[in-house]
Design an enzyme around this catalytic site. Structure first.
Site, PDB file in Angstrom:
ATOM      1  CB  CYS A  57      -0.795  -0.030   0.982  1.00  0.00           C
ATOM      2  SG  CYS A  57      -2.117  -1.415   1.227  1.00  0.00           S
ATOM      3  NE  ARG A 140      -2.917  -4.623  -2.712  1.00  0.00           N
ATOM      4  CZ  ARG A 140      -2.174  -4.047  -1.835  1.00  0.00           C
ATOM      5  NH1 ARG A 140      -2.357  -2.738  -1.579  1.00  0.00           N
ATOM      6  NH2 ARG A 140      -1.562  -4.498  -0.932  1.00  0.00           N
TER       7      ARG A 140
HETATM    8  C1  BEZ Z   1       0.702  -4.676   1.791  1.00  0.00           C
HETATM    9  O1  BEZ Z   1       1.952  -4.841   1.881  1.00  0.00           O
HETATM   10  O2  BEZ Z   1       0.170  -3.571   1.563  1.00  0.00           O
HETATM   11  C2  BEZ Z   1      -0.486  -5.763   2.327  1.00  0.00           C
HETATM   12  C3  BEZ Z   1       0.186  -7.033   1.843  1.00  0.00           C
HETATM   13  C4  BEZ Z   1      -0.748  -8.151   2.443  1.00  0.00           C
HETATM   14  C5  BEZ Z   1      -2.094  -7.957   3.090  1.00  0.00           C
HETATM   15  C6  BEZ Z   1      -2.344  -6.575   3.120  1.00  0.00           C
HETATM   16  C7  BEZ Z   1      -1.455  -5.479   2.896  1.00  0.00           C
END
Ligand code: BEZ
Length: 247
Positions: A57, A140
C-alpha cells in the site's frame, strides 16, 4: 454440520458497471466529503487499500501521489479508502513523507483525500470487503466514476498484488476517448493507436460511410472496422476541458 453452512457470511452488495455510484458522506484526511455530489463534473477514481502501514500500500500511495497531477490534467480526482481511522491515516501519510524512499520517490506528500472507514460502511457499500480474501481488510478495488456519478469501470486486485498505475491512467483515457469520439478501443490500445468504429449497421453510420463522409475508416471484416485517431486530438480534448476549469 459446519455452522458456516447454516449461517454463511453475508455477501456484501457489489455495485456494477453502469450503476450510479453509491452515495455516502465521510471524514477524510482533507475534510468532510459528500460522495459523489462533491465531484460533479469531474471523473473520480475511488480506490481502496487493505491497511495503512503496510508495504505494498505504501508503494501504491507514493506512486499515485506522484502521478496525481497527471490525473488532474485528465479532469480526474483521486479518493482513497481503507478500514482505518483518520488518526492512523494521518500518521501513515506523515511517515511516508518523512521516512520512506521507494525507487526514485521520496518526501512524497499525499494531498488527495483518504477516507476514514473504520466502521466499514463505505467499504461494504462498494463491495470492497471480499470475505474469502479478508473479513477485516478491503481488497484493492478501483472504481472509475464519471462526471455524472455513474460507475464506468471496476478493477479488483488481491491483497498481495500492487496495482499498475499506468494501466489505471490508460483505462481512464480509453473511457474518456470512447465518450468523446463515439469509438471503442482495441486490446492494449494507447492514445495514438487506431480505434474501433461502430458497425455500419448502427444508426446513421452506414449512410455516412456510403456517402464517403468517414474516408479514413477501413474494415478488417464486415463486423470489424477501424480508423486512425491522432493522439493530439485526444490531448486537445483535455486541454480544452482544463482551460474551461481554469478560466
Ligand atoms: C501490503 O503490503 O500492502 C499488504 C500485503 C498483504 C496484506 C495486506 C497488505
Amino acid at each position: 454440520m459446519d455452522s458456516n453452512l447454516l449461517n454463511p457470511t453475508p455477501i456484501p452488495a457489489m455495485p456494477r458497471i453502469g450503476d450510479n455510484a453509491p452515495v455516502f458522506e465521510a471524514e477524510t484526511t482533507q475534510g468532510h466529503i459528500n460522495f459523489p455530489a462533491d465531484y460533479a463534473g469531474k471523473w473520480v477514481i475511488l480506490f481502496s487499500h487493505p491497511a495503512d502501514f503496510t508495504p505494498v500500500c505504501t508503494t501504491e500511495f507514493m506512486t499515485f501521489a506522484t502521478m496525481e497531477q497527471e490525473f488532474q490534467n485528465l479532469n480526474c480526482q483521486l479518493v482513497g479508502l481503507s478500514i482505518d481511522s483518520i488518526y492512523s491515516h494521518i500518521a501513515w501519510l506523515r511517515t511516508i513523507k518523512e521516512k520512506i524512499a521507494f525507487r526514485d520517490m521520496k518526501n512524497v506528500e499525499v494531498t488527495f483525500p483518504l477516507i476514514d472507514d473504520i466502521r466499514m460502511e463505505v467499504a461494504m457499500k462498494y463491495g470492497m470487503i471480499q470475505p474469502n480474501e479478508s473479513n477485516t481488510k478491503a481488497v484493492r478495488a478501483v472504481f472509475f466514476i464519471d462526471p455524472v456519478g455513474k460507475i464506468r469501470a471496476i478493477i479488483y486486485y488481491p491483497l498481495s498484488t500492487g496495482r499498475n498505475f499506468e494501466e489505471l491512467k490508460r483505462v481512464l483515457i480509453a473511457l474518456q476517448t470512447a465518450d468523446a469520439f463515439g469509438v471503442a478501443t482495441p486490446a492494449d490500445w494507447k492514445p495514438g493507436d487506431d480505434v474501433i468504429v461502430p458497425p455500419a449497421g448502427s444508426c446513421g453510420v452506414a449512410k455516412e460511410r456510403m456517402q464517403g463522409k468517414d474516408e479514413q475508416v477501413y474494415c478488417v471484416d464486415w463486423f470489424f472496422c477501424m480508423k486512425p485517431l491522432e493522439k493530439e486530438k485526444i490531448d486537445t480534448l483535455f486541454v480544452r476541458k482544463n482551460e474551461i476549469v481554469l478560466n
